[in-house]
Scaffold this motif. Sequence first.
Motif, short mmCIF file in Angstrom:
data_model
loop_
_atom_site.label_atom_id
_atom_site.label_comp_id
_atom_site.label_asym_id
_atom_site.label_seq_id
_atom_site.Cartn_x
_atom_site.Cartn_y
_atom_site.Cartn_z
N VAL A 61 0.87 -1.17 0.00
CA VAL A 61 0.00 0.00 0.00
C VAL A 61 0.91 1.22 0.00
O VAL A 61 1.84 1.32 0.80
CB VAL A 61 -0.92 0.01 1.25
N TYR A 62 0.62 2.15 -0.91
CA TYR A 62 1.46 3.33 -1.10
C TYR A 62 0.73 4.59 -0.68
O TYR A 62 -0.48 4.70 -0.83
CB TYR A 62 1.87 3.47 -2.57
N GLN A 63 1.52 5.55 -0.22
CA GLN A 63 1.00 6.88 0.11
C GLN A 63 1.98 7.90 -0.47
O GLN A 63 3.19 7.78 -0.29
CB GLN A 63 0.88 7.07 1.61
N VAL A 64 1.44 8.90 -1.20
CA VAL A 64 2.26 9.94 -1.83
C VAL A 64 1.84 11.28 -1.24
O VAL A 64 0.66 11.60 -1.16
CB VAL A 64 2.07 9.97 -3.36
N TYR A 65 2.82 12.06 -0.81
CA TYR A 65 2.53 13.40 -0.28
C TYR A 65 3.75 14.27 -0.44
O TYR A 65 4.85 13.79 -0.75
CB TYR A 65 2.08 13.34 1.18
N THR A 66 3.57 15.56 -0.26
CA THR A 66 4.69 16.49 -0.33
C THR A 66 5.04 16.97 1.07
O THR A 66 4.19 17.01 1.95
CB THR A 66 4.36 17.69 -1.25
N ASP A 67 6.30 17.30 1.24
CA ASP A 67 6.77 17.72 2.56
C ASP A 67 6.33 19.14 2.90
O ASP A 67 6.37 19.54 4.05
CB ASP A 67 8.29 17.61 2.63
N SER A 68 5.93 19.92 1.90
CA SER A 68 5.45 21.28 2.13
C SER A 68 4.60 21.70 0.94
O SER A 68 4.53 21.00 -0.07
CB SER A 68 6.62 22.25 2.32
N LEU A 69 3.95 22.85 1.05
CA LEU A 69 3.16 23.44 -0.03
C LEU A 69 2.02 22.54 -0.51
O LEU A 69 1.77 22.40 -1.71
CB LEU A 69 4.06 23.82 -1.21
N GLN A 70 1.29 21.94 0.43
CA GLN A 70 0.19 21.05 0.08
C GLN A 70 -0.91 21.76 -0.71
O GLN A 70 -1.64 21.12 -1.45
CB GLN A 70 -0.42 20.40 1.33
N ASN A 71 -1.04 23.08 -0.55
CA ASN A 71 -2.09 23.81 -1.27
C ASN A 71 -1.71 24.09 -2.71
O ASN A 71 -2.57 24.48 -3.50
CB ASN A 71 -2.44 25.11 -0.54
N GLU A 72 -0.45 23.88 -3.09
CA GLU A 72 -0.02 24.10 -4.48
C GLU A 72 0.24 22.81 -5.23
O GLU A 72 0.26 22.80 -6.45
CB GLU A 72 1.26 24.96 -4.51
N ILE A 73 0.46 21.71 -4.53
CA ILE A 73 0.85 20.44 -5.15
C ILE A 73 -0.16 19.37 -4.79
O ILE A 73 -0.47 19.16 -3.62
CB ILE A 73 2.26 20.02 -4.68
N GLN A 74 -0.66 18.66 -5.81
CA GLN A 74 -1.63 17.59 -5.61
C GLN A 74 -1.16 16.34 -6.34
O GLN A 74 -0.47 16.42 -7.36
CB GLN A 74 -3.01 17.99 -6.13
N PHE A 75 -1.59 15.18 -5.83
CA PHE A 75 -1.23 13.90 -6.42
C PHE A 75 -2.50 13.12 -6.74
O PHE A 75 -3.45 13.13 -5.96
CB PHE A 75 -0.36 13.09 -5.46
N SER A 76 -2.48 12.43 -7.87
CA SER A 76 -3.62 11.61 -8.25
C SER A 76 -3.13 10.30 -8.86
O SER A 76 -2.51 10.31 -9.93
CB SER A 76 -4.49 12.36 -9.26
N PRO A 77 -3.34 9.18 -8.16
CA PRO A 77 -3.89 9.04 -6.82
C PRO A 77 -2.81 9.31 -5.78
O PRO A 77 -1.63 9.25 -6.07
CB PRO A 77 -4.31 7.57 -6.78
N ASN A 78 -3.25 9.58 -4.55
CA ASN A 78 -2.27 9.79 -3.48
C ASN A 78 -2.18 8.58 -2.54
O ASN A 78 -1.27 8.50 -1.74
CB ASN A 78 -2.55 11.06 -2.69
N ARG A 93 0.37 17.39 -9.89
CA ARG A 93 -0.25 18.60 -10.43
C ARG A 93 0.17 19.79 -9.57
O ARG A 93 -0.05 19.80 -8.37
CB ARG A 93 -1.77 18.43 -10.43
N ILE A 94 0.77 20.79 -10.23
CA ILE A 94 1.28 21.96 -9.51
C ILE A 94 0.59 23.21 -10.05
O ILE A 94 0.49 23.40 -11.26
CB ILE A 94 2.80 22.11 -9.68
N LYS A 95 0.12 24.04 -9.13
CA LYS A 95 -0.46 25.34 -9.49
C LYS A 95 0.27 26.38 -8.65
O LYS A 95 -0.02 26.55 -7.46
CB LYS A 95 -1.96 25.37 -9.22
N GLY A 96 1.23 27.05 -9.28
CA GLY A 96 2.04 28.05 -8.58
C GLY A 96 1.22 29.26 -8.18
O GLY A 96 0.50 29.82 -9.00
#
Length: 166
Positions: A61-78, A93-96
């Motif tokens: 079972v995998y989990q993907v996340y970012t260490d910071s800037l969660q409101n700018e970076i998204q993962f599909s699926p996470n 997906r990044i939205k600067g």
Amino acid sequence: MKKIIFFCCFFLLFNWFCQSAANVQAVSISVKPKEIALKTKVNQVVEKELLVTNISNEALVYQVYTDSLQNEIQFSPNNFRLESGENKIVKVRIKGKKTGLTKTQISLLAKPLGSSDFTILSGAKIDLTYEVLPGERKLPNEKELILISVAISLCLLFLSLIFIKK
């Protein structure tokens, strides 16, 4: 008597530890690319793909996340599950939100499906660098240019009528 109790307690704890250590598991994962570098514009979305492969001998079972800037970076699926030898594409997906250079890391954790209390999680860190450039000014289209020119013409006509009366 104290020595006997001490050795009995030590033996019980050692026996429990050895049994627990037999249940410790480690897993293997693979992810490509090892780093991501992107450029985008303010409020523009840019995507990149990660290829995650389960190279262990069991389902994970995998989990993907970012260490910071969660409101700018998204993962599909996470969160997802992979059988041994399977792979999955994860979209990043990044939205600067503001201009500048940003560096962070993507964390990918994996654990066995029926993991015990003493499971060792395996993981990978992917360096993520993205530069957000200023957005381009939107030029008016043909209809907007016509409306602007008509409005300017009407204003000039109105002003000329005011000055002619004087």
